[in-house]
Design a protein around this motif. Structure first.
Motif, PDB file in Angstrom:
ATOM      1  N   LEU A  26      -7.866   4.833  16.347  1.00 19.73           N
ATOM      2  CA  LEU A  26      -7.055   5.001  15.358  1.00 19.73           C
ATOM      3  C   LEU A  26      -5.686   5.660  15.587  1.00 19.73           C
ATOM      4  O   LEU A  26      -4.722   5.337  14.824  1.00 19.73           O
ATOM      5  CB  LEU A  26      -7.363   6.458  14.950  1.00 19.73           C
ATOM      6  CG  LEU A  26      -8.765   6.596  13.820  1.00 19.73           C
ATOM      7  CD1 LEU A  26      -9.098   7.815  13.293  1.00 19.73           C
ATOM      8  CD2 LEU A  26      -8.304   5.719  12.531  1.00 19.73           C
ATOM      9  N   SER A  27      -5.300   5.561  16.828  1.00 20.80           N
ATOM     10  CA  SER A  27      -3.958   6.086  17.153  1.00 20.80           C
ATOM     11  C   SER A  27      -3.062   4.931  17.912  1.00 20.80           C
ATOM     12  O   SER A  27      -1.847   5.003  18.073  1.00 20.80           O
ATOM     13  CB  SER A  27      -3.669   7.241  18.058  1.00 20.80           C
ATOM     14  OG  SER A  27      -4.382   8.140  17.298  1.00 20.80           O
ATOM     15  N   PHE A  28      -3.711   3.775  18.216  1.00 19.71           N
ATOM     16  CA  PHE A  28      -2.890   2.690  18.726  1.00 19.71           C
ATOM     17  C   PHE A  28      -2.928   1.551  18.187  1.00 19.71           C
ATOM     18  O   PHE A  28      -3.858   1.209  17.203  1.00 19.71           O
ATOM     19  CB  PHE A  28      -3.494   2.603  20.253  1.00 19.71           C
ATOM     20  CG  PHE A  28      -3.386   3.951  21.264  1.00 19.71           C
ATOM     21  CD1 PHE A  28      -2.045   4.097  21.943  1.00 19.71           C
ATOM     22  CD2 PHE A  28      -4.001   4.883  21.201  1.00 19.71           C
ATOM     23  CE1 PHE A  28      -1.848   5.154  22.606  1.00 19.71           C
ATOM     24  CE2 PHE A  28      -3.902   6.212  21.966  1.00 19.71           C
ATOM     25  CZ  PHE A  28      -2.785   6.135  22.512  1.00 19.71           C
ATOM     26  N   GLY A  29      -2.051   0.519  18.671  1.00 20.46           N
ATOM     27  CA  GLY A  29      -1.885  -0.726  17.996  1.00 20.46           C
ATOM     28  C   GLY A  29      -2.984  -1.471  17.767  1.00 20.46           C
ATOM     29  O   GLY A  29      -4.051  -1.371  18.433  1.00 20.46           O
ATOM     30  N   SER A  30      -3.103  -2.506  17.210  1.00 20.40           N
ATOM     31  CA  SER A  30      -4.057  -3.280  16.660  1.00 20.40           C
ATOM     32  C   SER A  30      -4.652  -4.043  17.849  1.00 20.40           C
ATOM     33  O   SER A  30      -6.071  -4.252  18.403  1.00 20.40           O
ATOM     34  CB  SER A  30      -3.827  -4.352  15.890  1.00 20.40           C
ATOM     35  OG  SER A  30      -2.609  -5.335  16.025  1.00 20.40           O
TER      36      SER A  30
ATOM     37  N   HIS B  69      -7.838  -0.652   8.097  1.00 16.26           N
ATOM     38  CA  HIS B  69      -6.759  -0.992   8.800  1.00 16.26           C
ATOM     39  C   HIS B  69      -6.113  -2.280   8.571  1.00 16.26           C
ATOM     40  O   HIS B  69      -6.485  -3.040   7.963  1.00 16.26           O
ATOM     41  CB  HIS B  69      -7.334  -1.206  10.328  1.00 16.26           C
ATOM     42  CG  HIS B  69      -6.302  -1.359  11.449  1.00 16.26           C
ATOM     43  ND1 HIS B  69      -5.634  -2.533  11.946  1.00 16.26           N
ATOM     44  CD2 HIS B  69      -6.189  -0.242  12.403  1.00 16.26           C
ATOM     45  CE1 HIS B  69      -4.689  -1.820  12.790  1.00 16.26           C
ATOM     46  NE2 HIS B  69      -5.132  -0.708  13.388  1.00 16.26           N
ATOM     47  N   TYR B  70      -4.552  -2.192   8.803  1.00 12.62           N
ATOM     48  CA  TYR B  70      -3.657  -3.381   8.206  1.00 12.62           C
ATOM     49  C   TYR B  70      -4.082  -4.761   8.743  1.00 12.62           C
ATOM     50  O   TYR B  70      -4.119  -5.796   8.007  1.00 12.62           O
ATOM     51  CB  TYR B  70      -2.465  -3.152   8.335  1.00 12.62           C
ATOM     52  CG  TYR B  70      -1.925  -3.262   9.562  1.00 12.62           C
ATOM     53  CD1 TYR B  70      -1.484  -4.450  10.278  1.00 12.62           C
ATOM     54  CD2 TYR B  70      -1.879  -2.285  10.408  1.00 12.62           C
ATOM     55  CE1 TYR B  70      -0.917  -4.614  11.295  1.00 12.62           C
ATOM     56  CE2 TYR B  70      -1.530  -2.491  11.802  1.00 12.62           C
ATOM     57  CZ  TYR B  70      -1.095  -3.569  12.235  1.00 12.62           C
ATOM     58  OH  TYR B  70      -0.598  -3.586  13.705  1.00 12.62           O
TER      59      TYR B  70
ATOM     60  N   LEU C 222      -4.284 -10.289  20.705  1.00 10.28           N
ATOM     61  CA  LEU C 222      -3.507  -9.824  19.636  1.00 10.28           C
ATOM     62  C   LEU C 222      -2.293  -9.104  20.072  1.00 10.28           C
ATOM     63  O   LEU C 222      -1.555  -8.703  19.386  1.00 10.28           O
ATOM     64  CB  LEU C 222      -4.481  -8.949  19.346  1.00 10.28           C
ATOM     65  CG  LEU C 222      -5.607  -8.716  17.961  1.00 10.28           C
ATOM     66  CD1 LEU C 222      -6.226  -7.617  17.644  1.00 10.28           C
ATOM     67  CD2 LEU C 222      -4.821  -9.533  16.877  1.00 10.28           C
TER      68      LEU C 222
ATOM     69  N   MET D 217       1.410  -8.480  21.043  1.00  4.87           N
ATOM     70  CA  MET D 217       2.735  -8.911  20.487  1.00  4.87           C
ATOM     71  C   MET D 217       3.182 -10.049  21.011  1.00  4.87           C
ATOM     72  O   MET D 217       3.754 -11.067  20.091  1.00  4.87           O
ATOM     73  CB  MET D 217       3.975  -7.805  20.498  1.00  4.87           C
ATOM     74  CG  MET D 217       4.596  -7.626  19.201  1.00  4.87           C
ATOM     75  SD  MET D 217       3.505  -7.250  17.799  1.00  4.87           S
ATOM     76  CE  MET D 217       4.461  -8.620  16.625  1.00  4.87           C
TER      77      MET D 217
END
Lengths: 651, 836
Positions: free
Chosen positions: B624-628, B694-695, B733, B735
């Motif tokens: 919930l708190s970290f990037g995808s 989630h986006y 995933l 970046m």
């Protein structure tokens, strides 16, 4: 002699008068630009192509984003269509023929008109001195003439000669500039002096009966007033002698013209362009059209001349009422837009607002102007958002909102340009992350880039609910994450906080979950700054910074600002999900960090807000947990969860 | 004179002399001295540069066996005498040979002719050399000189095509010996021209070398001499061109020293030529290496020298003097060249001997520098390869072949004779016999080889692990002492730890069982484990990534030894459990975390239920708190754990009263330090419901996928949506990857609604309120009037200025008028005069 003087004055005006100079410049640039558009040079590829090529070129950019990206920062701008239909540009001052019934009255106090000039500015003193000088020189000349009468003859001869030759050369270059302003006047304007009484009388007549011939005279007077000072060579301008008259003419025409024309044309308040076009074939249009045209064009002249923000705002507000009339004159409306966009980007808020309203009015009434208007204003926005400081944040914010308004006028169409622009932003980002070169990185780390991302984020936020914009959203999110990834470290915290802000906005409009905390951990790290306690307090304002200057990196102010902004962003994130069934879990990890920070921090001004946030989140967590313990549905029961959220919101 | 006689000695020196250290160096330093004496001004400038190299030579010599040197000198002397005995017969060259010193000034004055002479005798001597050894001096001597002359003549007459090859030979010594003259002319020649000239010269020599190395082998000396130039650019150029030449001409075998016995055997012309060639090559190669090694110490040449050595090591690891190259390359492992790595990868080139040498050298290097080195210096170990079963076909073949080749070289001498006989039957016989011998040899060499290889490998491994353990110990000691806050002044970074842990993980299956216990204990300490759970790991200075790596390594070590080890890995799981919360996206390496999840949880054996539940809950919260990218790898692990532990699926459901299962701890504690005490089994995975929003579509679909497990029986598994492991998912995933993917085209939007365009969407009504702006009349009036007044002022000003100008010009005209009048008058006057 008088004529010759006129010539000279005209020349002087052309040389020295600022507004004329501006006009000249504009025309010159048009002259320069025209042949370039014709040529197929690569240099102007972006600058001035036709609109129909734009989507294709943008597509090309996306495809081969390797090589082209270099020039993309300029490419962020939309190409503008500069070509203007010169069909109805007959910009000249069509002097309206006046009826002989229209009487002129002599003013009692008209003679001492000069005296009512109560304004003392620098020029008056200079003028007085010059008067004296002239008298002196004239005396000298007369003396010479007395001494040698033969010289008088010689002088006369020379004057007539030089006059002739000068006229020839003048005509050559004058024509190109002024469209032969006064030679094209078929019916020479009269040069009777306008007195206050005359104007009063006319105003009354027109107010009573719009069709009265005085309207023509009044509009002629308006024309002269609008051109006062610019076309000083024409004798008609000399008609206005007093400030009172000037004021009267302008205010009356501006405030009444719209009503009068509507009455004459018999149109209601909410006409659209189609109706005006229909009117064009009607019979009465023929008689009224010249009046309308004269009014609109002269108003534009006035707009381009005025310098005072308040008057400009006043004129714009007045002119907005008759925006629909512009639809009959495409080129005039283009000119209007140019002026408006210039005024919109200017710093004054009121003026900016009223010109924006006018732009929006014109753009919504005249769909064919929308493209031009959007492109122009987008480019103006980019240009004016190049530098951001404490002073102009608000203004740029306002400009962003205005642009979003304009883009929201026709979302379907705007989506195309949004897609193009976002594609370009994405390509720049990719290029930067691929090469990691300073030059490329600087393109991303610039206000122009961030502001245009911000623009599209707001655009999405405003229209997400009504339209299906998910694809756009995901590419914008990718840009935001990419930028955050590309610039790690404490120096770029302001940039990051901005991105977080945008993500929060997007999250609240789309009701999607974004893991905001992961971007904020850097801010919540404890940094020991106590050893750098220097006297002067420097105010760190994150909203006008992208990266922190190095000297502030270790300062306490920076540290404070960091944590406070992070708390802001976090609380926005929490606020969005505070009713959600999994809020306790959302808050778990941030809470651990906040508590640790609270323990370590020694700065009292920070401890208080941190503590407040911790307490509130804790409280909310307990509420949700208590409520959650009482329910019996499982996490995969979406509808129950929605109703759970709803119930909590009501409580 | 003494000096010069030495020089002469060098010339006479026969090729059979073992190519040790001595003579060349002596000559080089001699030349330097001479040079210094000649031009003192430059000498001073060069002093720093050359002294170093000289020093190095001196020390090198000092290292040598005294006896050896002595023997050398004796031998040389003997040979010189032998040569002198020959000399009287070569009448032509006599005067030159007798006193070459006298010839020197002549040379400087009229260059070419004398050099030709100098060249020729040298050639003769060399061809004479072996013959003097062969003991029938008298008979062949004259013939030999004649032969020498013949050769020289034939060379000259071979025409233009050959000429450039000869030319540089002649000119190169010019460059060296003529330096005096050059100095005199220097004032006239600009430095640039000189540079160009030298460049051209280098190119010429280099080209000729590449065209025909055998006949031009002597030019190597000339190139080496150019490398002594005082222009740094020239030196660099010289080094690189020599590198290119050596790369091309170095043979694929190691040049062996000839034994005394072999020297005594009479050999054919070809063999002699070959021997001479090899000898010269080896000698100049050595000189070149010495030059490189000395230059490496100078910052200006560091890059060039290191690059040259790395390239040499890369191309010719089998060749002579590998040891000295390796030694200096090992010191410079942080340079960008991958020489050592390629050494490890292509063991076939050098039969693994270089590997062990390199590993040992690096180990020593690490020891010397107290573990403060660039991470790359250890990183190369990762490309080491260890065969578990040595002695299988592939390697045999290769070994056999190389042996064969070597053998064939040895046989070359006897081979010559039968070939010259050209009798078919005999040849066949011989070849048959050779095949037999080869087969035998191969058989023998194979067994030996496997043993040998095993030995080498063993030694390599021990050196490798010695290095690794040293680093671990060092890290441990420094971090501990820092914990006690005593003496340590280091910055607390452990540059070598990360590659060391990586290497341990990779070679974990090769670690000796005896070390295992100690290693695990060491790792446990490093991972931040303390016996007191209450104490947070403040004093542990290792970063989160490093601690995670410790866990990974420990687990790998344990696993690769078939779990035979009786070690409790529980502590490492506890560490991982806590480290998940410590992870920070920008500070720590996400890949390591994903790797830890993969190694310990995803690939791991069956977990007990409570621990699994604790991890499941923590991973869900983490997502919930970290990037995808992190979230997805956590979710994949979570899903895997749920699949393995079907009882934990109860966490997906909310039975009555919140908790789904009763356990020791009734209430879930999200901040628990111990997975067994977290009470996670009592919790519900509410996170997943939010993760569905989630986006990132991959995360949200994964969340729904996991949630769908709730409705299945314990034995069923949901349709897998991706087969990637956590690490792959993370990489996919992350970046960087996402930004390097081609941009996805945004599809054209189909907007459903059409909004009335009159409403404002972005601007708030409060802002718009100010829009209907009507300035109050007076103010407006004043402003408008002001405007008018200003405009009128301007126009008035214009008018007045115009009038003024006009008047002034009229006055000016008066002068003109006067002049004209005068002229008219004078004209009239003239006319009058004329008329008169």
């Amino acid at each position: 002699m008088a004529k010759k003087l006129g010539k000279k004055a005209r020349k002087f005006a052309r040389k020295n008068l600022q507004s004329v100079a501006k006009r000249n410049r504009k025309q010159r640039s048009q002259f320069v630009r025209r042949p370039r558009r014709g040529g197929s040079g690569r240099g102007d590829e972006r600058a001035g192509d036709g609109d129909e090529e734009m989507p294709q070129r943008a597509g090309d950019n996306l495809m081969n984003n390797g090589g082209d990206v270099a020039s993309l920062v300029n490419g962020l701008e939309f190409p503008e269509d500069e070509s203007e239909l010169n069909s109805d540009i007959s910009d000249s001052d069509d002097y309206l023929s006046e009826d002989s019934e229209c009487l002129y009255y002599s003013d009692n106090e008209g003679d001492n008109a000069v005296n009512d000039c109560f304004v003392q500015d620098g020029l008056d003193g200079e003028n007085d001195q010059m008067n004296i000088e002239i008298k002196k020189q004239k005396k000298n000349l007369n003396k010479l003439m007395d001494k040698d009468p033969e010289f008088a003859n010689y002088l006369e001869k020379w004057r007539s000669e030089s006059y002739r030759s000068k006229e020839d050369s003048d005509d050559d270059d004058m024509d190109s500039v002024d469209n032969g302003a006064d030679s094209s006047d078929t019916n020479p304007p009269n040069d009777k002096i306008l007195t206050r009484k005359t104007i009063n009388e006319w105003c009354q007549l027109v107010a009573k009966e719009p069709k009265s011939p005085s309207l023509r005279s009044l509009l002629n007077a308006y024309r002269d007033a609008c051109r006062f000072g610019v076309h000083s060579k024409s004798p008609s301008v000399q008609r206005i002698q007093s400030t009172e008259v000037f004021y009267q003419i302008i205010t009356f025409v501006l405030s009444e013209a719209d009503n009068i024309f509507r009455a004459l044309l018999d149109i209601s308040d909410d006409v659209n362009k189609g109706k005006i076009m229909n009117l064009r074939s009607a019979k009465k249009w023929k008689t009224i059209e010249p009046l309308v045209k004269s009014y609109l064009q002269n108003s534009l002249d006035l707009l381009s001349q005025l310098t005072d923000n308040q008057i400009l705002a006043f004129v714009l507000t007045r002119l907005r009422a008759s925006a629909v009339l512009f639809s009959a004159y495409p080129s005039t409306s283009r000119r209007l837009l140019k002026i408006l966009i210039r005024l919109w980007a200017s710093g004054d808020h009121n003026l900016s607002l009223s010109s924006f309203l006018m732009i929006r009015e014109v753009a919504s009434l005249l769909p064919e102007c929308l493209d031009l208007c959007l492109n122009k204003s987008f480019n103006t926005y980019l240009a004016s958002s190049k530098l951001v400081n404490d002073g102009n944040i608000k203004h740029i914010d306002f400009l962003t909102d205005c642009l979003v308004e304009l883009y929201s006028l026709d979302v379907q169409k705007s989506c195309e340009s949004a897609t193009n622009s976002i594609g370009q932003l994405n390509a720049i980002l990719r290029q930067a992350s691929k090469t990691k070169e300073k030059e490329e990185l600087r393109k991303v780390d610039s206000w122009q880039y961030i502001n245009s991302v911000n623009l599209w984020v707001r655009f999405l936020c405003c229209n997400y609910k009504d339209y299906n914009m998910h694809p756009l959203l995901s590419s914008v999110v990718q840009i935001l994450r990419g930028v955050a990834h590309l610039f790690p470290g404490t120096r770029y915290l302001p940039l990051r906080l901005r991105l977080v802000q945008m993500l929060n906005e997007l999250s609240s409009c789309s009701q999607m979950f974004f893991p905001i905390p992961s971007l904020l951990f850097d801010c919540l790290e404890f940094r020991d700054t106590s050893q750098k306690e220097h006297g002067q307090k420097t105010k760190v304002n994150f909203s006008s910074l992208l990266k922190v200057p190095k000297n502030l990196l270790k300062s306490r102010d920076f540290h404070e600002e960091c944590i406070l902004s992070a708390i802001d962003a976090l609380s926005a994130h929490f606020a969005q999900w505070c009713y959600h069934v999994s809020f306790p879990e959302v808050a778990t990890i941030p809470l651990i960090l906040l508590k640790r920070l609270y323990e370590q921090s020694t700065i009292e001004s920070l401890r208080r807000p941190i503590k407040r946030l911790i307490d509130q989140v804790d409280e909310n967590r307990n509420i949700v947990e208590r409520k959650r313990d009482g329910v019996s549905f499982s996490p995969n029961d979406t509808t129950s969860i929605e109703s759970f959220i709803h119930d909590l919101q009501i409580d | 004179m003494g000096k010069n006689s030495k020089k002469k000695n060098k010339v006479i020196l026969p090729p059979q002399l073992p190519p040790e250290v001595d003579d060349d160096e002596v000559v080089v330093s001699d030349e330097d001295v001479e040079f210094f004496r000649g031009n003192e001004g430059h000498a001073r400038a060069l002093a720093r540069l050359d002294r170093k190299s000289i020093d190095s030579y001196v020390t090198r010599v000092a290292h040598h066996d005294d006896d050896e040197v002595e023997r050398l000198y004796e031998e040389r002397e003997r040979r010189r005498k032998a040569a002198e005995a020959l000399r009287p017969k070569s009448n032509k060259d006599e005067d030159l040979e007798v006193d070459p010193v006298d010839a020197l000034p002549v040379k400087t004055l009229q260059g070419e002719l004398v050099y030709n002479n100098a060249k020729k005798p040298r050639f003769d001597e060399i061809s004479n050399g072996p013959e003097s050894k062969s003991k029938d001096k008298g008979a062949d001597a004259k013939q030999a000189t004649q032969r020498g002359e013949q050769k020289a003549r034939s060379k000259e007459t071979k025409g233009d095509g050959r000429l450039p090859n000869v030319q540089p030979q002649i000119e190169a010594p010019n460059g060296k010996l003529q330096s005096k003259v050059l100095e005199e002319v220097e004032e006239e020649l600009s430095a640039e021209e000189l540079f160009e000239k030298k460049k051209a010269q280098l190119a010429e020599i280099g080209m000729s070398m590449l065209e025909d190395p055998e006949s031009n082998i002597r030019s190597l000396n000339d190139m080496l001499n150019i490398c002594n130039d005082k222009d740094q650019k020239v030196v660099k150029l010289g080094l690189t061109s020599l590198l290119a030449v050596f790369r091309d001409i170095i043979p694929s075998y190691r040049i062996r020293q000839l034994t005394e016995k072999e020297l005594t055997v009479e050999v054919s012309k070809d063999v002699k030529k070959m021997r001479y060639y090899e000898y010269t090559l080896l000698r100049s190669y050595k000189a070149y290496l010495q030059k490189l090694i000395s230059l490496e110490k100078q910052p200006n040449f560091y890059n060039v020298a290191v690059r040259c050595m790395c390239t040499l090591l890369d191309t010719a690891p089998h060749f002579n003097f590998r040891e000295s190259i390796l030694a200096s390359v090992a010191r410079n492992l942080s340079s960008p060249d991958d020489a050592v790595r390629s050494l490890f990868v292509n063991e076939g080139k050098h039969r693994g001997e270089a590997t062990i040498e390199a590993v040992r050298l690096i180990a020593d290097h690490v020891k010397l520098n107290d573990c403060h080195l660039h991470p790359d210096s250890i990183g190369v170990f990762l490309s080491l390869r260890f065969d578990e079963d040595i002695g299988k076909d592939d390697s045999e073949e290769e070994k056999g072949r190389s042996k064969k080749k070597k053998q064939r070289q040895n046989q070359e001498v006897p081979k010559q004779l039968p070939v010259s006989d050209k009798k078919k039957a005999k040849q066949e016989l011989i070849s048959k016999a050779r095949e037999e011998v080869d087969a035998e040899l191969r058989a023998v060499s194979f067994t030996l080889d496997a043993k040998e290889r095993r030995r080498i490998q063993k030694e390599t491994l021990s050196a490798l692990f010695e290095t690794y353990f040293r680093i671990l110990k060092h890290t441990l000691s420094t971090s501990n002492s820092r914990g006690n806050a005593i003496n340590v002044s280091t910055d607390g970074s452990h540059p070598l730890l990360a590659p060391c842990l990586e290497g341990l993980g990779k070679f974990s299956h090769l670690i000796d069982l005896d070390f295992m216990g100690e290693l695990i204990a060491c790792l446990k300490k490093l991972s931040g484990h303390t016996d007191h759970h209450s104490q947070i790991l403040h004093d542990n200075t290792l970063s989160v990534s490093e601690r995670l790596q410790c866990c990974i390594v420990a687990y790998k070590v344990w696993r690769s030894n078939l779990e035979a080890l009786n070690v409790d890995l529980q502590d490492f799981f506890v560490q991982l459990f806590n480290l998940i919360l410590e992870y920070r996206p920008d500070r720590d390496r996400g890949e390591v975390l994903a790797d830890a999840l993969k190694t310990l949880l995803w690939e791991g054996k069956h977990q007990d239920m409570i621990r699994a539940a604790a991890f499941i809950k923590r991973l869900a919260t983490f997502a919930l708190s970290f990037g995808s990218a992190e979230a997805l790898s956590a979710l994949i692990t979570l899903k895997h754990l749920l699949q393995k532990n079907s009882k934990c699926r109860n966490m997906l459901e909310n039975d009555s009263g919140g908790g789904s299962m009763s356990c020791l701890v009734a209430k879930y504690d999200p901040e628990a330090k111990d997975p067994y005490l977290s009470g996670a089994l009592a919790s519900v995975l509410w996170e997943l419901s939010l993760l569905q929003k989630h986006y990132d579509s991959s995360v949200s679909s994964m969340a729904s996928n996991i949630l769908s497990m709730a409705n299945l029986n314990p034995t069923q598994n949901p349709v897998p949506i991706s087969i990637a492991n956590p690490l792959e998912a993370y990489r996919d995933l992350s970046m960087e990857r996402e930004l390097s993917k081609p941009a996805n085209k945004v599809p054209p939007l189909n907007c459903k609604k059409k909004r009335r365009s009159k409403d404002f969407v972005a601007l708030s009504p409060t802002v718009l309120q100010g829009s209907d702006f009507l300035a109050d009349g007076d103010e407006l009036k004043e402003k408008l009037q002001n405007h008018f007044a200003v405009l009128r002022g301007i126009s008035e000003n214009e008018r007045l200025r115009a009038e003024l100008n006009h008047t002034l010009s009229s006055i000016n005209l008066y002068k003109e008028y006067k002049k004209q009048k005068k002229r008219v008058k004078s004209k009239a006057g003239k006319k009058k005069v004329a008329r008169a």
